[in-house]
Scaffold this motif. Structure first.
Motif, PDB file in Angstrom:
ATOM      1  N   PRO A 102     -19.334  -7.598   5.432  1.00 36.46           N
ATOM      2  CA  PRO A 102     -20.127  -6.951   4.380  1.00 36.46           C
ATOM      3  C   PRO A 102     -19.611  -5.536   4.125  1.00 36.46           C
ATOM      4  N   HIS A 103     -20.015  -4.955   2.992  1.00 34.80           N
ATOM      5  CA  HIS A 103     -19.444  -3.677   2.589  1.00 34.80           C
ATOM      6  C   HIS A 103     -19.674  -2.587   3.623  1.00 34.80           C
ATOM      7  N   ARG A 104     -20.869  -2.539   4.195  1.00 32.06           N
ATOM      8  CA  ARG A 104     -21.164  -1.473   5.163  1.00 32.06           C
ATOM      9  C   ARG A 104     -20.257  -1.585   6.386  1.00 32.06           C
ATOM     10  N   GLU A 148     -20.851  -2.744  -9.101  1.00 33.65           N
ATOM     11  CA  GLU A 148     -21.144  -3.274  -7.773  1.00 33.65           C
ATOM     12  C   GLU A 148     -19.963  -4.069  -7.232  1.00 33.65           C
ATOM     13  N   GLY A 149     -19.305  -4.817  -8.127  1.00 29.72           N
ATOM     14  CA  GLY A 149     -18.133  -5.585  -7.707  1.00 29.72           C
ATOM     15  C   GLY A 149     -17.000  -4.685  -7.249  1.00 29.72           C
ATOM     16  N   LEU A 150     -16.758  -3.625  -8.013  1.00 26.14           N
ATOM     17  CA  LEU A 150     -15.722  -2.669  -7.623  1.00 26.14           C
ATOM     18  C   LEU A 150     -16.043  -2.050  -6.278  1.00 26.14           C
ATOM     19  N   GLN A 151     -17.290  -1.646  -6.083  1.00 24.27           N
ATOM     20  CA  GLN A 151     -17.674  -1.010  -4.822  1.00 24.27           C
ATOM     21  C   GLN A 151     -17.467  -1.966  -3.655  1.00 24.27           C
ATOM     22  N   PHE A 152     -17.863  -3.229  -3.812  1.00 28.71           N
ATOM     23  CA  PHE A 152     -17.724  -4.166  -2.712  1.00 28.71           C
ATOM     24  C   PHE A 152     -16.259  -4.402  -2.361  1.00 28.71           C
ATOM     25  N   PHE A 153     -15.456  -4.759  -3.340  1.00 28.80           N
ATOM     26  CA  PHE A 153     -14.060  -5.085  -3.051  1.00 28.80           C
ATOM     27  C   PHE A 153     -13.255  -3.853  -2.656  1.00 28.80           C
ATOM     28  N   GLY A 191     -14.157  -1.874  -0.556  1.00 30.48           N
ATOM     29  CA  GLY A 191     -14.290  -1.779   0.896  1.00 30.48           C
ATOM     30  C   GLY A 191     -13.059  -2.304   1.607  1.00 30.48           C
ATOM     31  N   PHE A 192     -12.490  -3.388   1.110  1.00 31.69           N
ATOM     32  CA  PHE A 192     -11.258  -3.908   1.700  1.00 31.69           C
ATOM     33  C   PHE A 192     -10.099  -2.950   1.450  1.00 31.69           C
ATOM     34  N   ALA A 193     -10.107  -2.310   0.276  1.00 31.28           N
ATOM     35  CA  ALA A 193      -9.081  -1.309  -0.009  1.00 31.28           C
ATOM     36  C   ALA A 193      -9.178  -0.149   0.972  1.00 31.28           C
ATOM     37  N   LEU A 194     -10.391   0.275   1.293  1.00 28.17           N
ATOM     38  CA  LEU A 194     -10.581   1.377   2.239  1.00 28.17           C
ATOM     39  C   LEU A 194      -9.988   1.033   3.604  1.00 28.17           C
ATOM     40  N   VAL A 195     -10.231  -0.189   4.083  1.00 28.96           N
ATOM     41  CA  VAL A 195      -9.723  -0.583   5.396  1.00 28.96           C
ATOM     42  C   VAL A 195      -8.204  -0.667   5.396  1.00 28.96           C
ATOM     43  N   ILE A 196      -7.640  -1.332   4.410  1.00 29.11           N
ATOM     44  CA  ILE A 196      -6.185  -1.488   4.360  1.00 29.11           C
ATOM     45  C   ILE A 196      -5.497  -0.139   4.224  1.00 29.11           C
TER      46      ILE A 196
END
Length: 257
Positions: A32-34, A82-87, A89-94
Protein backbone atom coordinates in the motif's frame (compact mmCIF):
# COMPACT_ATOMS: atom_id res chain seq x y z
CA UNK A 1 13.27 0.83 14.68
CA UNK A 2 9.81 -0.31 13.56
CA UNK A 3 7.31 1.87 11.73
CA UNK A 4 3.82 0.35 12.16
CA UNK A 5 1.55 0.94 9.16
CA UNK A 6 -1.94 -0.37 9.87
CA UNK A 7 -1.43 -4.11 9.46
CA UNK A 8 2.05 -3.86 7.94
CA UNK A 9 5.43 -2.53 8.98
CA UNK A 10 8.90 -1.43 7.92
CA UNK A 11 11.65 -2.48 10.33
CA UNK A 12 15.27 -1.29 10.33
CA UNK A 13 18.14 -2.82 12.29
CA UNK A 14 21.89 -2.15 12.10
CA UNK A 15 24.59 -4.57 13.24
CA UNK A 16 28.28 -4.38 12.42
CA UNK A 17 27.80 -1.82 9.62
CA UNK A 18 25.03 -3.87 7.94
CA UNK A 19 21.57 -2.29 7.98
CA UNK A 20 18.71 -4.69 7.34
CA UNK A 21 15.43 -3.18 6.16
CA UNK A 22 12.44 -5.53 6.36
CA UNK A 23 8.90 -4.85 5.14
CA UNK A 24 5.75 -6.83 5.79
CA UNK A 25 2.09 -6.82 4.87
CA UNK A 26 -0.33 -9.66 5.63
CA UNK A 27 -1.55 -9.73 2.03
CA UNK A 28 1.51 -11.52 0.62
CA UNK A 29 3.76 -8.55 1.39
CA UNK A 30 1.83 -6.31 -0.97
CA UNK A 31 2.60 -2.61 -0.93
CA UNK A 32 0.00 0.00 0.00
CA UNK A 33 1.05 3.61 -0.51
CA UNK A 34 1.90 4.27 3.13
CA UNK A 35 4.19 1.24 3.20
CA UNK A 36 5.92 2.44 0.03
CA UNK A 37 6.52 5.85 1.61
CA UNK A 38 7.98 4.31 4.76
CA UNK A 39 10.17 1.96 2.74
CA UNK A 40 11.58 4.83 0.68
CA UNK A 41 12.18 6.80 3.90
CA UNK A 42 13.99 3.86 5.52
CA UNK A 43 16.25 3.39 2.48
CA UNK A 44 17.06 7.10 2.37
CA UNK A 45 17.82 7.14 6.09
CA UNK A 46 20.05 4.07 5.99
CA UNK A 47 21.91 5.45 3.00
CA UNK A 48 22.82 8.56 4.95
CA UNK A 49 23.69 6.77 8.17
CA UNK A 50 27.43 6.94 8.85
CA UNK A 51 27.46 3.57 10.65
CA UNK A 52 25.94 1.80 7.62
CA UNK A 53 28.15 0.46 4.86
CA UNK A 54 25.74 -1.93 3.16
CA UNK A 55 21.96 -2.42 3.16
CA UNK A 56 20.14 -5.75 3.05
CA UNK A 57 16.54 -5.42 1.84
CA UNK A 58 14.14 -8.23 2.67
CA UNK A 59 10.50 -9.00 3.40
CA UNK A 60 8.95 -11.01 6.20
CA UNK A 61 7.90 -14.65 6.08
CA UNK A 62 8.72 -17.63 3.89
CA UNK A 63 6.10 -17.31 1.13
CA UNK A 64 5.87 -14.38 -1.31
CA UNK A 65 8.65 -11.81 -1.35
CA UNK A 66 6.28 -9.15 -2.67
CA UNK A 67 2.85 -9.30 -4.33
CA UNK A 68 3.20 -5.81 -5.76
CA UNK A 69 0.51 -3.13 -5.52
CA UNK A 70 -2.25 -3.30 -2.93
CA UNK A 71 -5.43 -4.26 -4.79
CA UNK A 72 -7.56 -2.71 -2.05
CA UNK A 73 -5.97 0.66 -2.75
CA UNK A 74 -6.04 0.16 -6.53
CA UNK A 75 -9.78 -0.46 -6.36
CA UNK A 76 -10.31 2.69 -4.27
CA UNK A 77 -8.57 5.10 -6.69
CA UNK A 78 -11.18 7.49 -8.09
CA UNK A 79 -9.19 10.38 -9.62
CA UNK A 80 -6.07 10.86 -11.71
CA UNK A 81 -4.49 12.69 -8.80
CA UNK A 82 -5.06 9.74 -6.47
CA UNK A 83 -3.70 7.40 -9.13
CA UNK A 84 -0.57 9.49 -9.56
CA UNK A 85 -0.02 9.61 -5.81
CA UNK A 86 -0.38 5.85 -5.43
CA UNK A 87 1.88 4.81 -8.30
CA UNK A 88 4.39 7.49 -7.41
CA UNK A 89 5.00 5.47 -4.25
CA UNK A 90 6.81 2.89 -6.36
CA UNK A 91 8.76 5.71 -7.99
CA UNK A 92 9.83 6.92 -4.54
CA UNK A 93 11.17 3.48 -3.59
CA UNK A 94 13.01 2.85 -6.85
CA UNK A 95 14.56 6.32 -6.86
CA UNK A 96 15.56 5.95 -3.20
CA UNK A 97 17.33 2.70 -4.08
CA UNK A 98 18.93 4.28 -7.16
CA UNK A 99 20.24 7.32 -5.29
CA UNK A 100 21.23 5.50 -2.10
CA UNK A 101 25.02 5.91 -1.66
CA UNK A 102 25.32 2.38 -0.24
CA UNK A 103 25.01 -0.92 -2.08
CA UNK A 104 21.64 -2.62 -1.58
CA UNK A 105 21.56 -6.42 -1.47
CA UNK A 106 18.06 -7.83 -1.95
CA UNK A 107 17.11 -11.11 -0.27
CA UNK A 108 14.41 -12.61 -2.50
CA UNK A 109 12.97 -15.62 -0.65
CA UNK A 110 9.79 -16.10 -2.70
CA UNK A 111 7.66 -15.01 -5.63
CA UNK A 112 7.77 -11.44 -6.96
CA UNK A 113 4.87 -9.77 -8.75
CA UNK A 114 4.74 -6.33 -10.37
CA UNK A 115 6.32 -3.82 -8.05
CA UNK A 116 8.18 -6.64 -6.31
CA UNK A 117 10.03 -7.32 -9.56
CA UNK A 118 10.85 -3.61 -9.70
CA UNK A 119 12.35 -3.72 -6.21
CA UNK A 120 14.46 -6.75 -7.12
CA UNK A 121 15.64 -4.96 -10.25
CA UNK A 122 16.51 -1.74 -8.40
CA UNK A 123 18.71 -3.63 -5.94
CA UNK A 124 22.41 -3.57 -6.72
CA UNK A 125 22.70 -7.32 -6.10
CA UNK A 126 19.80 -9.77 -5.71
CA UNK A 127 20.16 -13.20 -4.10
CA UNK A 128 17.18 -15.53 -4.47
CA UNK A 129 15.87 -19.04 -3.90
CA UNK A 130 14.60 -21.45 -6.55
CA UNK A 131 11.03 -20.57 -5.61
CA UNK A 132 11.46 -16.86 -6.38
CA UNK A 133 9.49 -16.87 -9.65
CA UNK A 134 8.56 -13.53 -11.21
CA UNK A 135 5.63 -12.03 -13.08
CA UNK A 136 4.74 -8.55 -14.35
CA UNK A 137 0.96 -8.80 -14.07
CA UNK A 138 0.03 -5.17 -14.72
CA UNK A 139 -1.37 -5.58 -18.25
CA UNK A 140 -3.80 -8.22 -16.96
CA UNK A 141 -5.54 -5.53 -14.90
CA UNK A 142 -5.57 -2.86 -17.59
CA UNK A 143 -2.41 -0.95 -16.76
CA UNK A 144 1.26 -1.69 -17.49
CA UNK A 145 4.63 -1.88 -15.72
CA UNK A 146 5.34 1.75 -16.48
CA UNK A 147 6.93 2.85 -13.20
CA UNK A 148 9.03 -0.26 -12.55
CA UNK A 149 9.79 -0.64 -16.26
CA UNK A 150 12.98 1.44 -16.40
CA UNK A 151 14.52 -0.49 -13.50
CA UNK A 152 13.57 -3.89 -14.92
CA UNK A 153 14.61 -3.00 -18.47
CA UNK A 154 17.96 -1.66 -17.22
CA UNK A 155 18.64 -4.98 -15.49
CA UNK A 156 17.44 -7.59 -18.00
CA UNK A 157 17.30 -5.74 -21.33
CA UNK A 158 14.46 -4.56 -23.54
CA UNK A 159 13.62 -7.94 -25.08
CA UNK A 160 13.31 -9.84 -21.80
CA UNK A 161 11.41 -6.94 -20.21
CA UNK A 162 9.01 -6.99 -23.16
CA UNK A 163 8.43 -10.72 -22.71
CA UNK A 164 7.51 -10.19 -19.06
CA UNK A 165 5.35 -7.14 -19.72
CA UNK A 166 3.43 -8.61 -22.66
CA UNK A 167 2.70 -12.09 -21.26
CA UNK A 168 1.33 -10.72 -18.02
CA UNK A 169 -0.16 -13.99 -16.76
CA UNK A 170 2.90 -16.22 -17.16
CA UNK A 171 5.31 -16.96 -14.32
CA UNK A 172 9.01 -16.99 -15.19
CA UNK A 173 11.27 -19.17 -13.07
CA UNK A 174 14.02 -17.94 -10.79
CA UNK A 175 16.48 -19.63 -13.14
CA UNK A 176 15.07 -17.56 -16.03
CA UNK A 177 15.49 -14.43 -13.91
CA UNK A 178 19.09 -15.36 -13.14
CA UNK A 179 19.92 -16.05 -16.79
CA UNK A 180 18.51 -12.64 -17.73
CA UNK A 181 20.48 -10.84 -15.00
CA UNK A 182 17.73 -9.95 -12.54
CA UNK A 183 19.13 -12.29 -9.89
CA UNK A 184 22.86 -12.56 -9.29
CA UNK A 185 22.48 -15.88 -7.46
CA UNK A 186 19.79 -18.53 -7.04
CA UNK A 187 20.05 -21.05 -4.20
CA UNK A 188 18.30 -24.34 -3.49
CA UNK A 189 16.86 -23.24 -0.17
CA UNK A 190 16.51 -20.32 2.25
CA UNK A 191 19.39 -21.48 4.45
CA UNK A 192 21.86 -21.42 1.57
CA UNK A 193 20.50 -18.08 0.39
CA UNK A 194 20.90 -16.55 3.85
CA UNK A 195 24.46 -17.82 4.11
CA UNK A 196 25.27 -16.11 0.82
CA UNK A 197 23.55 -12.88 1.86
CA UNK A 198 25.51 -12.86 5.13
CA UNK A 199 28.79 -13.59 3.34
CA UNK A 200 28.35 -10.77 0.84
CA UNK A 201 27.10 -8.31 3.45
CA UNK A 202 30.14 -9.06 5.65
CA UNK A 203 32.49 -8.57 2.70
CA UNK A 204 30.90 -5.26 1.70
CA UNK A 205 30.84 -4.05 5.30
CA UNK A 206 34.63 -4.39 5.27
CA UNK A 207 35.12 -2.82 1.83
CA UNK A 208 36.06 0.77 1.04
CA UNK A 209 33.03 3.09 1.36
CA UNK A 210 34.57 5.55 -1.11
CA UNK A 211 35.21 2.82 -3.69
CA UNK A 212 31.69 1.44 -3.31
CA UNK A 213 30.19 4.91 -3.72
CA UNK A 214 32.12 5.48 -6.94
CA UNK A 215 31.04 2.04 -8.18
CA UNK A 216 27.41 2.89 -7.39
CA UNK A 217 27.69 6.08 -9.44
CA UNK A 218 29.25 4.11 -12.29
CA UNK A 219 26.63 1.36 -12.30
CA UNK A 220 23.70 3.79 -12.27
CA UNK A 221 25.12 6.19 -14.85
CA UNK A 222 22.47 7.44 -17.27
CA UNK A 223 19.56 7.28 -14.83
CA UNK A 224 19.84 10.83 -13.53
CA UNK A 225 16.53 11.77 -15.19
CA UNK A 226 14.51 9.08 -13.40
CA UNK A 227 12.98 11.45 -10.82
CA UNK A 228 11.01 13.04 -13.64
CA UNK A 229 10.64 9.91 -15.78
CA UNK A 230 9.12 7.71 -13.08
CA UNK A 231 6.67 10.43 -12.03
CA UNK A 232 5.56 10.74 -15.66
CA UNK A 233 5.15 6.96 -15.80
CA UNK A 234 3.15 7.03 -12.55
CA UNK A 235 0.74 9.48 -14.17
CA UNK A 236 0.15 7.04 -17.04
CA UNK A 237 -0.72 4.23 -14.65
CA UNK A 238 -2.83 6.60 -12.56
CA UNK A 239 -4.90 7.46 -15.64
CA UNK A 240 -5.28 3.91 -16.94
CA UNK A 241 -6.37 2.49 -13.57
CA UNK A 242 -9.53 4.60 -13.84
CA UNK A 243 -10.66 2.87 -17.05
CA UNK A 244 -13.69 0.60 -17.05
CA UNK A 245 -11.50 -2.29 -18.17
CA UNK A 246 -9.14 -1.82 -15.24
CA UNK A 247 -11.91 -1.36 -12.67
CA UNK A 248 -13.63 -4.55 -13.83
CA UNK A 249 -10.37 -6.53 -13.90
CA UNK A 250 -9.41 -5.41 -10.40
CA UNK A 251 -12.88 -6.23 -9.07
CA UNK A 252 -12.69 -9.69 -10.64
CA UNK A 253 -9.28 -10.30 -9.12
CA UNK A 254 -10.46 -9.22 -5.67
CA UNK A 255 -13.46 -11.55 -5.93
CA UNK A 256 -11.17 -14.52 -6.67
CA UNK A 257 -8.66 -13.63 -3.93
Amino acid sequence: MIQEIKSGYVKTETHNAVTTIEFHHPQSNSLPHRLLEELAHAIHGAGNERDTRVIVLRSEGDKAFCAGASFDELAAISTKEEGLQFFNGFALVINAMRKCPKFIVARIHGKCVGGGVGIAAAADYAIATEGADIKLSELAVGIGPFVVGPAVERKIGTAAFGHLAIDATMWRSADWAKRKGLYAEVHNNITDMDESVARLAYTLAHSSPDAMLEMKHMLWKGTEHWDQLLTERAAISGRLVLSTFSKNAIAAFKKKA
